[in-house]
Design a protein around this motif. Structure first.
Motif, PDB file in Angstrom:
ATOM      1  N   GLY A 205      54.419  55.345  41.211  1.00 42.50           N
ATOM      2  CA  GLY A 205      54.699  54.448  42.319  1.00 42.50           C
ATOM      3  C   GLY A 205      53.461  54.007  43.078  1.00 42.50           C
ATOM      4  O   GLY A 205      53.561  53.179  43.994  1.00 42.50           O
ATOM      5  N   ASP A 206      52.311  54.563  42.735  1.00 34.75           N
ATOM      6  CA  ASP A 206      51.061  54.116  43.351  1.00 34.75           C
ATOM      7  C   ASP A 206      50.143  53.614  42.247  1.00 34.75           C
ATOM      8  O   ASP A 206      50.168  52.441  41.901  1.00 34.75           O
ATOM      9  N   GLY A 207      49.306  54.495  41.703  1.00 35.69           N
ATOM     10  CA  GLY A 207      48.454  54.099  40.593  1.00 35.69           C
ATOM     11  C   GLY A 207      47.271  53.233  40.961  1.00 35.69           C
ATOM     12  O   GLY A 207      46.588  52.711  40.080  1.00 35.69           O
ATOM     13  N   ARG A 208      47.007  53.096  42.247  1.00 38.71           N
ATOM     14  CA  ARG A 208      45.903  52.226  42.679  1.00 38.71           C
ATOM     15  C   ARG A 208      44.614  53.015  42.866  1.00 38.71           C
ATOM     16  O   ARG A 208      44.628  54.215  43.083  1.00 38.71           O
ATOM     17  N   TYR A 209      43.506  52.279  42.778  1.00 47.46           N
ATOM     18  CA  TYR A 209      42.192  52.796  43.119  1.00 47.46           C
ATOM     19  C   TYR A 209      41.762  52.166  44.445  1.00 47.46           C
ATOM     20  O   TYR A 209      42.353  51.197  44.917  1.00 47.46           O
ATOM     21  N   VAL A 210      40.703  52.706  45.044  1.00 46.06           N
ATOM     22  CA  VAL A 210      40.367  52.298  46.402  1.00 46.06           C
ATOM     23  C   VAL A 210      40.020  50.815  46.487  1.00 46.06           C
ATOM     24  O   VAL A 210      40.267  50.166  47.519  1.00 46.06           O
ATOM     25  N   GLN A 211      39.493  50.234  45.420  1.00 41.47           N
ATOM     26  CA  GLN A 211      39.190  48.804  45.472  1.00 41.47           C
ATOM     27  C   GLN A 211      40.450  47.961  45.667  1.00 41.47           C
ATOM     28  O   GLN A 211      40.393  46.864  46.238  1.00 41.47           O
ATOM     29  N   ALA A 212      41.601  48.489  45.210  1.00 41.91           N
ATOM     30  CA  ALA A 212      42.861  47.770  45.442  1.00 41.91           C
ATOM     31  C   ALA A 212      43.217  47.755  46.926  1.00 41.91           C
ATOM     32  O   ALA A 212      43.756  46.768  47.433  1.00 41.91           O
ATOM     33  N   VAL A 214      41.045  47.670  49.316  1.00 42.88           N
ATOM     34  CA  VAL A 214      40.163  46.662  49.898  1.00 42.88           C
ATOM     35  C   VAL A 214      40.743  45.267  49.670  1.00 42.88           C
ATOM     36  O   VAL A 214      40.797  44.443  50.601  1.00 42.88           O
ATOM     37  N   ALA A 215      41.195  45.000  48.455  1.00 41.02           N
ATOM     38  CA  ALA A 215      41.742  43.676  48.149  1.00 41.02           C
ATOM     39  C   ALA A 215      42.998  43.397  48.972  1.00 41.02           C
ATOM     40  O   ALA A 215      43.173  42.284  49.499  1.00 41.02           O
ATOM     41  N   GLU A 216      43.858  44.399  49.097  1.00 42.38           N
ATOM     42  CA  GLU A 216      45.109  44.210  49.834  1.00 42.38           C
ATOM     43  C   GLU A 216      44.865  43.988  51.322  1.00 42.38           C
ATOM     44  O   GLU A 216      45.668  43.332  52.002  1.00 42.38           O
ATOM     45  N   ALA A 217      43.783  44.534  51.836  1.00 47.38           N
ATOM     46  CA  ALA A 217      43.490  44.448  53.274  1.00 47.38           C
ATOM     47  C   ALA A 217      42.418  43.408  53.581  1.00 47.38           C
ATOM     48  O   ALA A 217      41.795  43.460  54.640  1.00 47.38           O
ATOM     49  N   ALA A 218      42.234  42.434  52.706  1.00 50.99           N
ATOM     50  CA  ALA A 218      41.122  41.488  52.852  1.00 50.99           C
ATOM     51  C   ALA A 218      41.154  40.778  54.201  1.00 50.99           C
ATOM     52  O   ALA A 218      40.104  40.626  54.859  1.00 50.99           O
ATOM     53  N   VAL A 244      34.426  48.143  44.373  1.00 45.30           N
ATOM     54  CA  VAL A 244      34.566  47.910  45.810  1.00 45.30           C
ATOM     55  C   VAL A 244      33.673  46.750  46.239  1.00 45.30           C
ATOM     56  O   VAL A 244      34.084  45.898  47.044  1.00 45.30           O
ATOM     57  N   HIS A 245      32.459  46.692  45.701  1.00 45.16           N
ATOM     58  CA  HIS A 245      31.561  45.584  46.035  1.00 45.16           C
ATOM     59  C   HIS A 245      32.198  44.249  45.644  1.00 45.16           C
ATOM     60  O   HIS A 245      32.157  43.272  46.425  1.00 45.16           O
ATOM     61  N   ALA A 246      32.790  44.199  44.446  1.00 43.31           N
ATOM     62  CA  ALA A 246      33.437  42.963  44.002  1.00 43.31           C
ATOM     63  C   ALA A 246      34.616  42.603  44.903  1.00 43.31           C
ATOM     64  O   ALA A 246      34.805  41.423  45.241  1.00 43.31           O
ATOM     65  N   ALA A 247      35.390  43.609  45.309  1.00 41.18           N
ATOM     66  CA  ALA A 247      36.526  43.343  46.196  1.00 41.18           C
ATOM     67  C   ALA A 247      36.061  42.864  47.569  1.00 41.18           C
ATOM     68  O   ALA A 247      36.684  41.987  48.186  1.00 41.18           O
ATOM     69  N   LEU A 248      34.948  43.425  48.062  1.00 41.11           N
ATOM     70  CA  LEU A 248      34.397  42.967  49.343  1.00 41.11           C
ATOM     71  C   LEU A 248      33.851  41.535  49.225  1.00 41.11           C
ATOM     72  O   LEU A 248      33.987  40.735  50.155  1.00 41.11           O
ATOM     73  N   GLU A 249      33.248  41.211  48.084  1.00 43.74           N
ATOM     74  CA  GLU A 249      32.788  39.830  47.877  1.00 43.74           C
ATOM     75  C   GLU A 249      33.958  38.864  47.894  1.00 43.74           C
ATOM     76  O   GLU A 249      33.886  37.773  48.469  1.00 43.74           O
TER      77      GLU A 249
END
Length: 271
Positions: A205-212, A214-218, A244-249
């Motif tokens: 029900g989760d399966g996400r990594y921290v970069q997800a 970041v993307a969800e909270a953009a 994470v860098h890519a998600a922040l970009e």
């Protein structure tokens, strides 16, 4: 450089000197993630034999593992602040390809007896020191990288002028890998943490990594940065930091993220 010199039988060059360690003792060791599908993570508490040195949130502990000749120092993010009166670490037990424990992590996690002496020095890591207390902080990390972020939260908890913090953190399972959970929940309740987002990659029900996260909270990340927040990332160099860098970009734009890096509002301690 020193290792190559040893192999060639050369004397140490003038620009290299062995670390000047101080003597600490292992006061406490606790397995932080029993039952985890990942590698063992150990909470270590080290107390100085002599006077307590000064350090700041973001600094590094350099530990000299046993061996002859002396192995290279291993570096760990310090998870505590001087007001605690001790150095706390969160150490992942590394495994070689044949399954045997890593030299330093195996010694710290398994072989070092309670009360045993540890050669260690604290090294200033100014590139990961915190901003002014009133500056909001977005803290992003995974795994044992939470150690370095925890020190910043401890410093904030001790300062009534602190500007709030938001932690985004990823690990494997909520049941086994929620490091420092009681402390994080207390900081969330007290307002030291204005927001706490966690994900667990192995949980159904989760399966996400921290970069997800970041993307969800953009949108919210942009809003925090608009009001002056600094972004601090701590954890894995491979995988996490690049993602994470890519998600922040994606969230902020490459030019804006580059400007934050240039002005010291985007800092990373990755390994």
């Amino acid at each position: 450089q020193h290792s190559v010199g040893q192999a060639l039988g050369a004397a140490a060059g003038p620009d290299w000197t062995p670390p000047a360690y101080e003597t600490w003792r292992l006061a406490e060791r606790t397995l932080a993630n029993p039952g985890s599908p990942g590698g063992e993570a150990w909470r270590l508490t080290l107390e100085p034999i002599g006077a307590l040195p000064a350090w700041a949130a973001g600094d590094i502990a350099e530990i000299g593992p046993p061996g002859d000749p002396a192995p290279a120092a291993r570096e760990y993010s310090v998870a505590s602040i001087p007001a605690d009166g001790r150095v706390e670490l969160l150490v992942r037990l590394m495994r070689r390809p044949d399954g045997t424990p890593g030299l330093a992590s195996g010694w710290l996690a398994h072989d070092l007896a309670p009360g045993g002496e540890v050669p260690m020095r604290l090294r200033a890591n100014r590139a990961f020191h915190g901003p002014a207390a009133a500056t909001p902080m977005i803290l992003i990390g995974n795994g044992t990288g939470l150690a370095g972020l925890r020190a910043h939260l401890k410093a904030r908890a001790a300062d009534p002028a602190q500007g709030g913090a938001w932690l985004l953190f990823g690990e494997r399972t909520a049941a086994h890998d929620s490091f420092y959970d009681a402390e994080l929940q207390a900081w969330r309740a007290s307002g030291v943490l204005a927001r706490l987002d966690r994900c667990f990659s192995r949980d159904a029900g989760d399966g996400r990594y921290v970069q997800a996260l970041v993307a969800e909270a953009a949108d919210d990340i942009r809003a925090w940065v608009d009001r002056g927040a600094a972004i601090y990332v701590c954890g894995s160099l491979e995988g996490m930091s690049q993602a994470v860098h890519a998600a922040l970009e994606d969230a902020l734009g490459a030019d804006r993220l580059a400007d934050l890096l240039e002005t010291g509002r985007y800092r990373r301690d990755v390994y």
